[in-house]
Motif scaffolding. Sequence first.
Motif, PDB file in Angstrom:
ATOM      1  N   LYS A  29       0.830  -1.213   0.000  1.00 19.70           N
ATOM      2  CA  LYS A  29       0.000   0.000   0.000  1.00 19.70           C
ATOM      3  C   LYS A  29       0.861   1.257   0.000  1.00 19.70           C
ATOM      4  O   LYS A  29       0.610   2.203  -0.751  1.00 19.70           O
ATOM      5  N   GLU A  30       1.877   1.262   0.857  1.00 16.60           N
ATOM      6  CA  GLU A  30       2.783   2.419   0.921  1.00 16.60           C
ATOM      7  C   GLU A  30       3.595   2.538  -0.361  1.00 16.60           C
ATOM      8  O   GLU A  30       3.830   3.635  -0.876  1.00 16.60           O
ATOM      9  N   LEU A  31       4.019   1.385  -0.888  1.00 17.38           N
ATOM     10  CA  LEU A  31       4.802   1.383  -2.129  1.00 17.38           C
ATOM     11  C   LEU A  31       3.998   1.938  -3.297  1.00 17.38           C
ATOM     12  O   LEU A  31       4.526   2.689  -4.125  1.00 17.38           O
ATOM     13  N   LEU A  32       2.729   1.548  -3.384  1.00 21.15           N
ATOM     14  CA  LEU A  32       1.877   2.026  -4.482  1.00 21.15           C
ATOM     15  C   LEU A  32       1.853   3.550  -4.524  1.00 21.15           C
ATOM     16  O   LEU A  32       2.102   4.159  -5.575  1.00 21.15           O
ATOM     17  N   LEU A  33       1.573   4.162  -3.393  1.00 17.02           N
ATOM     18  CA  LEU A  33       1.512   5.626  -3.334  1.00 17.02           C
ATOM     19  C   LEU A  33       2.863   6.257  -3.626  1.00 17.02           C
ATOM     20  O   LEU A  33       2.961   7.267  -4.324  1.00 17.02           O
ATOM     21  N   GLY A  34       3.935   5.631  -3.101  1.00 23.47           N
ATOM     22  CA  GLY A  34       5.286   6.152  -3.340  1.00 23.47           C
ATOM     23  C   GLY A  34       5.670   6.104  -4.804  1.00 23.47           C
ATOM     24  O   GLY A  34       6.230   7.066  -5.348  1.00 23.47           O
ATOM     25  N   LEU A  35       5.351   4.991  -5.479  1.00 21.31           N
ATOM     26  CA  LEU A  35       5.680   4.846  -6.905  1.00 21.31           C
ATOM     27  C   LEU A  35       4.877   5.829  -7.757  1.00 21.31           C
ATOM     28  O   LEU A  35       5.402   6.412  -8.716  1.00 21.31           O
ATOM     29  N   LEU A  36       3.605   6.009  -7.428  1.00 23.35           N
ATOM     30  CA  LEU A  36       2.778   6.947  -8.201  1.00 23.35           C
ATOM     31  C   LEU A  36       3.263   8.386  -8.028  1.00 23.35           C
ATOM     32  O   LEU A  36       3.230   9.175  -8.980  1.00 23.35           O
ATOM     33  N   GLU A  37       3.722   8.728  -6.827  1.00 23.25           N
ATOM     34  CA  GLU A  37       4.300  10.062  -6.606  1.00 23.25           C
ATOM     35  C   GLU A  37       5.546  10.259  -7.458  1.00 23.25           C
ATOM     36  O   GLU A  37       5.768  11.338  -8.018  1.00 23.25           O
ATOM     37  N   LEU A  38       6.354   9.201  -7.573  1.00 16.25           N
ATOM     38  CA  LEU A  38       7.574   9.280  -8.388  1.00 16.25           C
ATOM     39  C   LEU A  38       7.244   9.406  -9.876  1.00 16.25           C
ATOM     40  O   LEU A  38       7.958  10.076 -10.623  1.00 16.25           O
TER      41      LEU A  38
ATOM     42  N   GLU B 161       4.625  10.958 -11.017  1.00  6.40           N
ATOM     43  CA  GLU B 161       4.077  12.314 -11.206  1.00  6.40           C
ATOM     44  C   GLU B 161       5.142  13.405 -11.169  1.00  6.40           C
ATOM     45  O   GLU B 161       4.904  14.505 -11.663  1.00  6.40           O
ATOM     46  N   GLU B 162       6.308  13.105 -10.606  1.00  6.99           N
ATOM     47  CA  GLU B 162       7.349  14.134 -10.397  1.00  6.99           C
ATOM     48  C   GLU B 162       7.951  14.705 -11.681  1.00  6.99           C
ATOM     49  O   GLU B 162       8.076  15.917 -11.818  1.00  6.99           O
ATOM     50  N   PRO B 163       8.377  13.881 -12.654  1.00  4.57           N
ATOM     51  CA  PRO B 163       9.195  14.397 -13.765  1.00  4.57           C
ATOM     52  C   PRO B 163       8.427  15.260 -14.754  1.00  4.57           C
ATOM     53  O   PRO B 163       7.197  15.312 -14.744  1.00  4.57           O
ATOM     54  N   SER B 164       9.173  15.904 -15.625  1.00  4.27           N
ATOM     55  CA  SER B 164       8.607  16.670 -16.735  1.00  4.27           C
ATOM     56  C   SER B 164       9.480  16.427 -17.966  1.00  4.27           C
ATOM     57  O   SER B 164      10.581  15.886 -17.862  1.00  4.27           O
ATOM     58  N   GLY B 165       8.971  16.835 -19.137  1.00  7.53           N
ATOM     59  CA  GLY B 165       9.753  16.691 -20.372  1.00  7.53           C
ATOM     60  C   GLY B 165      10.096  15.241 -20.675  1.00  7.53           C
ATOM     61  O   GLY B 165       9.299  14.320 -20.477  1.00  7.53           O
ATOM     62  N   LYS B 166      11.308  15.031 -21.142  1.00  6.86           N
ATOM     63  CA  LYS B 166      11.737  13.696 -21.566  1.00  6.86           C
ATOM     64  C   LYS B 166      11.863  12.723 -20.407  1.00  6.86           C
ATOM     65  O   LYS B 166      11.876  11.505 -20.612  1.00  6.86           O
ATOM     66  N   GLN B 167      11.964  13.241 -19.190  1.00  6.59           N
ATOM     67  CA  GLN B 167      12.091  12.356 -18.028  1.00  6.59           C
ATOM     68  C   GLN B 167      10.783  11.649 -17.683  1.00  6.59           C
ATOM     69  O   GLN B 167      10.795  10.670 -16.945  1.00  6.59           O
ATOM     70  N   ILE B 168       9.662  12.134 -18.244  1.00 10.07           N
ATOM     71  CA  ILE B 168       8.367  11.479 -17.987  1.00 10.07           C
ATOM     72  C   ILE B 168       8.423  10.034 -18.456  1.00 10.07           C
ATOM     73  O   ILE B 168       8.089   9.099 -17.725  1.00 10.07           O
ATOM     74  N   SER B 169       8.844   9.826 -19.706  1.00 10.75           N
ATOM     75  CA  SER B 169       8.879   8.467 -20.260  1.00 10.75           C
ATOM     76  C   SER B 169       9.934   7.612 -19.570  1.00 10.75           C
ATOM     77  O   SER B 169       9.718   6.422 -19.335  1.00 10.75           O
TER      78      SER B 169
ATOM     79  N   SER C 132      -4.904   6.086 -14.180  1.00 10.94           N
ATOM     80  CA  SER C 132      -5.218   7.515 -14.285  1.00 10.94           C
ATOM     81  C   SER C 132      -3.947   8.360 -14.176  1.00 10.94           C
ATOM     82  O   SER C 132      -3.741   9.302 -14.957  1.00 10.94           O
ATOM     83  N   THR C 133      -3.076   8.011 -13.221  1.00 12.40           N
ATOM     84  CA  THR C 133      -1.808   8.746 -13.041  1.00 12.40           C
ATOM     85  C   THR C 133      -0.918   8.598 -14.269  1.00 12.40           C
ATOM     86  O   THR C 133      -0.346   9.586 -14.757  1.00 12.40           O
ATOM     87  N   LEU C 134      -0.814   7.381 -14.781  1.00 10.54           N
ATOM     88  CA  LEU C 134       0.023   7.130 -15.968  1.00 10.54           C
ATOM     89  C   LEU C 134      -0.508   7.891 -17.182  1.00 10.54           C
ATOM     90  O   LEU C 134       0.252   8.517 -17.921  1.00 10.54           O
ATOM     91  N   TRP C 135      -1.825   7.854 -17.368  1.00  8.27           N
ATOM     92  CA  TRP C 135      -2.416   8.534 -18.521  1.00  8.27           C
ATOM     93  C   TRP C 135      -2.227  10.051 -18.421  1.00  8.27           C
ATOM     94  O   TRP C 135      -1.929  10.716 -19.425  1.00  8.27           O
ATOM     95  N   ASN C 136      -2.400  10.594 -17.202  1.00  6.57           N
ATOM     96  CA  ASN C 136      -2.212  12.041 -17.017  1.00  6.57           C
ATOM     97  C   ASN C 136      -0.800  12.471 -17.409  1.00  6.57           C
ATOM     98  O   ASN C 136      -0.610  13.533 -18.014  1.00  6.57           O
ATOM     99  N   GLN C 137       0.197  11.669 -17.066  1.00  7.82           N
ATOM    100  CA  GLN C 137       1.582  11.998 -17.411  1.00  7.82           C
ATOM    101  C   GLN C 137       1.837  11.832 -18.907  1.00  7.82           C
ATOM    102  O   GLN C 137       2.458  12.689 -19.536  1.00  7.82           O
ATOM    103  N   LEU C 138       1.343  10.751 -19.478  1.00 13.77           N
ATOM    104  CA  LEU C 138       1.551  10.517 -20.911  1.00 13.77           C
ATOM    105  C   LEU C 138       0.876  11.594 -21.760  1.00 13.77           C
ATOM    106  O   LEU C 138       1.368  11.944 -22.836  1.00 13.77           O
ATOM    107  N   SER C 139      -0.253  12.119 -21.277  1.00 14.40           N
ATOM    108  CA  SER C 139      -0.968  13.152 -22.037  1.00 14.40           C
ATOM    109  C   SER C 139      -0.184  14.464 -22.104  1.00 14.40           C
ATOM    110  O   SER C 139      -0.511  15.349 -22.900  1.00 14.40           O
ATOM    111  N   LEU C 140       0.844  14.602 -21.271  1.00 18.46           N
ATOM    112  CA  LEU C 140       1.697  15.799 -21.312  1.00 18.46           C
ATOM    113  C   LEU C 140       2.743  15.721 -22.415  1.00 18.46           C
ATOM    114  O   LEU C 140       3.348  16.728 -22.770  1.00 18.46           O
ATOM    115  N   LEU C 141       2.977  14.512 -22.940  1.00 15.76           N
ATOM    116  CA  LEU C 141       4.024  14.340 -23.957  1.00 15.76           C
ATOM    117  C   LEU C 141       3.492  14.717 -25.336  1.00 15.76           C
ATOM    118  O   LEU C 141       2.343  14.426 -25.663  1.00 15.76           O
TER     119      LEU C 141
END
Length: 550
Positions: free
Chosen positions: A100-109, A111-119, A148-157
């Motif tokens: 449970k803790e890992l899930l939230l931690g991984l999703l936060e990680l 969500e952190e990057p921007s630009g080419k670091q997203i992928s 939902s988190t993955l899609w939100n990040q991919l939609s920024l690319l």
Amino acid sequence: MAVEELQSIIKRCQILEEQDFKEEDFGLFQLAGQRCIEEGHTDQLLEIIQNEKNKVIIKNMGWNLVGPVVRCLLCKDKEDSKRKVYFLIFDLLVKLCNPKELLLGLLELIEEPSGKQISQSILLLLQPLQTVIQKLHNKAYSIGLALSTLWNQLSLLPVPYSKEQIQMDDYGLCQCCKALIEFTKPFVEEVIDNKENSLENEKLKDELLKFCFKSLKCPLLTAQFFEQSEEGGNDPFRYFASEIIGFLSAIGHPFPKMIFNHGRKKRTWNYLEFEEEENKQLADSMASLAYLVFVQGIHIDQLPMVLSPLYLLQFNMGHIEVFLQRTEESVISKGLRKKSLAMLQLYINKLDSQGKYTLFRCLLNTSNHSGVEAFIIQNIKNQIDMSLKRTRNNKWFTGPQLISLLDLVLFLPEGAETDLLQNSDRIMASLNLLRYLVIKDNENDNQTGLWTELGNIENNFLKPLHIGLNMSKAHYEAEIKNSQEAQKSKDLCSITVSGEEIPNMPPEMQLKVLHSALFTFDLIESVLARVEELIEIKTKSTSEENIGIK
């Protein structure tokens, strides 16, 4: 020093029961562990995590170390030997820590990057994320949150729009799409294998359905596809689309049922709640689905083969309207299918002159789309040409009737402030028609009535077009300057094209778009100059002839 601090904390916690761990213990463990990573004591940290005596401590506190370890893995300057140890630590933490803790931690990680670091982040964390979710009991909620988190990040690319950009995949979107399919497959298979239709299984179906609809909208709505005959097997977006459509059928929502019942009051596809809540998103997603099936032919073998082309055109008109209402060129082009234009041309050809005239007026007044209007203007030109070649003129495409029609063609809807880029197809077709009229119809004959109306045409069309071109070129030259400055910072930023802000576009792609716009303006300007030159030559020639006669 950091290693000793960590060992001291662990030694103190080893004698405690799991429920007796204090918040202070978690904080001290995290600080000491981070310092071990920062100071390069990775081998000692690995030994501590591997020690069976520390299993309970790592289960409860170890997830705090995932962030620092992942950030080190994303740094390219780490030695290979160090990276190997980081991967071992990361794998152990994923295996041992509280899911449970890992899930939230991984999703936060993620969500952190921007630009080419997203992928880069997504490609690194997808497999561990899948492992963690499979350990959890409440999977539907966890999968929904993750997708939902993955899609939100991919939609920024930025979605690559040329074959070369797709193959280069600078921002990693194509790789991420493929990896996302592999991430989702086990959960789809779980739905298929679960024959009980429990409440949890129904919730999982709902989350997967939402993800499929989101994927149909982004990236598939704007994605471009290779020709099926060439390199179809290497087309990442075609693969992604095929798998997403396959997922829909697998979770109990076969796409033929969805396509043919979308928008009807009576439907066999019973998912009204989602349709009402996400109406706009669903319209885009369903239009994208229809395009993938009927134009790209993906899974088209699952449709009944008894449907006529005319029925399919009428059926898809709602989806075509969705495409034409968008501002992105890549989406608009999907609304102008070659087969539908050919069918419209066949319909035009069946009408008599009065019918054609009436239809052209109607479409020019209602289509509100530059590409469609350009198509109609070309048809008007063809009808004028046929009329001028006859011994007896056609009253609908010469004289007063034609002038009334030309009033709808040779003008700018908003004067000099008309968006020339968005209306470029229409403007080029109008200029070509005007050039044709000037060449074919002499001022003394004036069969078309052009020369009588020349003053109005100059005031309503040619002069505002000159002003508009100067304004548009100045705007885009300023945007190019801004983009060149942004290129130095290597960041994603937004530009304004055709009055719409296009976000998250890399600077090099921006410059191509902006230079393409300037090229379009130069092309319009060159045709405009030629038209004005021909008018001057014709009027001068006619004046000289009239003087000679006198």
